[in-house]
Design an enzyme around this catalytic site. Structure first.
Site, PDB file in Angstrom:
ATOM      1  N   ASP A   8       0.375   5.420   2.105  1.00  0.00           N
ATOM      2  CA  ASP A   8      -0.361   4.619   3.321  1.00  0.00           C
ATOM      3  C   ASP A   8      -1.360   6.203   2.884  1.00  0.00           C
ATOM      4  OD1 ASP A   8       1.133   3.595   5.350  1.00  0.00           O
ATOM      5  OD2 ASP A   8       2.876   5.134   5.238  1.00  0.00           O
TER       6      ASP A   8
ATOM      7  N   HIS B  21       1.169  -1.047  -0.360  1.00  0.00           N
ATOM      8  CA  HIS B  21      -0.096   0.586   0.127  1.00  0.00           C
ATOM      9  C   HIS B  21       0.471   1.170   0.176  1.00  0.00           C
ATOM     10  CE1 HIS B  21       1.126  -0.557   3.717  1.00  0.00           C
ATOM     11  NE2 HIS B  21       0.792   0.913   4.515  1.00  0.00           N
TER      12      HIS B  21
ATOM     13  N   HIS C 243       4.734  -0.001   0.643  1.00  0.00           N
ATOM     14  CA  HIS C 243       5.790  -0.767   1.381  1.00  0.00           C
ATOM     15  C   HIS C 243       4.815  -1.696   1.967  1.00  0.00           C
ATOM     16  CE1 HIS C 243       3.178   3.198   3.696  1.00  0.00           C
ATOM     17  NE2 HIS C 243       3.723   2.225   4.638  1.00  0.00           N
TER      18      HIS C 243
ATOM     19  N   ARG D 288       4.775   6.724  14.176  1.00  0.00           N
ATOM     20  CA  ARG D 288       5.181   6.791  12.522  1.00  0.00           C
ATOM     21  C   ARG D 288       3.709   9.062  13.319  1.00  0.00           C
ATOM     22  NH1 ARG D 288       1.458   4.174   8.169  1.00  0.00           N
ATOM     23  NH2 ARG D 288      -0.382   6.801   8.228  1.00  0.00           N
TER      24      ARG D 288
HETATM   25  C1  SIN Z   1       3.052   0.934   7.966  1.00  0.00           C
HETATM   26  O1  SIN Z   1       2.762   2.557   8.561  1.00  0.00           O
HETATM   27  O2  SIN Z   1       2.110   1.036   7.035  1.00  0.00           O
HETATM   28  C2  SIN Z   1       3.965   0.162   8.833  1.00  0.00           C
HETATM   29  C3  SIN Z   1       4.608  -0.132   8.612  1.00  0.00           C
HETATM   30  C4  SIN Z   1       5.650  -0.630   8.928  1.00  0.00           C
HETATM   31  O3  SIN Z   1       5.057  -0.740  10.365  1.00  0.00           O
HETATM   32  O4  SIN Z   1       6.833  -1.019   9.442  1.00  0.00           O
END
Ligand code: SIN
Length: 288
Positions: A98, A96, A246, A261
């Site tokens: 974000d 995805h 990612h 985050r």
């Molecule tokens: C995310 O923000 O999608 C999670 C990324 C992660 O936990 O490495």
């Protein structure tokens, strides 16, 4: 400060950066590395306080508020990334970019992980410029005027119930974006559909849209577009959501993985054809 690429086309380690005391010229170097390498990694970091984390991310722009994910007390601008033995889901455990369901989806996300499993919990990042550039000219042309629907109800409804979030009556965001998006800084084209949020390409039948999206997702996930980040305690990854996807691998259950985050708000995606200078960070198009 040293910037060292970690693959030929995506990702760079930045060493020697004191993120709480950056000069303007050091920040400019970091911003340039972010543009050039799409995801940047900082390993030699102390745990950032919520204030310091927010202050660093804010240098890139106004912050994005997640539609539903809870943050630590008193910090709605921070998203807690957490999974342990009791989790039904782990954030990001699928390809995805974000919150692409937002009309103005995030520019980038800055994640610091504090608690790590002994092994596992790596994150994959993939270069969506390369995904676009390695499509045939005929497919690029076909996609150039298409838009797609990005939805989030199927992703988020009930997702954070185990963290006390009641989303009864909540209306989740959805948006339409160009399938081929122009990056506002590099002006390069990037493939902007992803299997988590994109539900349909407008103007095609359901069967046509499904077939094209499946083909694009398989193409985007080719290993030559990727870097795999093995986290260390307090490491930070900062990725550009406009030109990457990612996948946070949940292979560590029942162990715990936790971090914070902070997400930077982006602009409304647009598509504009422009000739841009070629950079070295490209893979060649292969026709078979
Ligand atoms: C995310 O923000 O999608 C999670 C990324 C992660 O936990 O490495």
């Amino acid at each position: 400060m040293e910037v060292e690429p970690v693959t030929a086309i995506i990702g760079a380690d930045i060493r020697g950066a004191d993120l709480e005391n950056l000069s303007d010229s050091q920040f400019a170097e970091i911003e340039q590395a972010f543009t050039d390498y799409l995801v940047i990694f900082f390993r030699d970091q102390p745990p950032l306080s919520p204030e310091a984390h927010v202050a660093f991310a804010k240098r890139f722009g106004e912050l994005h508020m997640h539609p539903i994910a809870p943050g630590p007390n008193g910090h709605p601008e921070i998203m807690t990334i957490h999974a342990d033995a009791n989790s039904k889901y782990a954030d990001g455990n699928n390809w995805h970019t974000d919150v692409s369901c937002d009309v103005e989806p995030p520019l980038g996300s800055c994640l610091q992980l504090r608690v790590l499993p002994a092994v596992g919990g790596d994150t994959l990042f993939a270069n969506m410029y390369s995904a676009y550039e390695t499509l045939s000219p005929m497919m690029q042309n076909f996609l150039s005027d298409k838009t797609a629907i990005h939805e989030s109800e199927h992703v988020y409804r009930g997702r954070y119930a185990d963290r006390g979030v009641d989303d009864t009556g909540k209306v989740y965001p959805s948006a339409e974006h160009p399938v081929v998006r122009t990056h506002p800084r590099s002006l390069r084209q990037t493939l902007y559909v992803n299997p988590s949020f994109t539900t349909k390409i407008n103007g095609l039948t359901t069967a046509e849209s499904k077939a094209i999206l499946q083909m694009l997702y398989a193409h985007q996930q080719r290993p030559e577009f990727q870097v795999r980040f093995k986290w260390s305690e307090n490491a930070i990854a900062f990725w550009d959501n406009r030109c990457t996807q990612h996948f946070a691998i949940w292979d560590y259950w029942p162990n715990e993985r936790q971090g914070h985050r902070v997400t930077v708000k982006g602009e409304r995606p647009f598509h504009e054809e422009r000739e841009v200078a070629k950079t070295s960070l490209r893979v060649s198009r292969r026709h078979d």
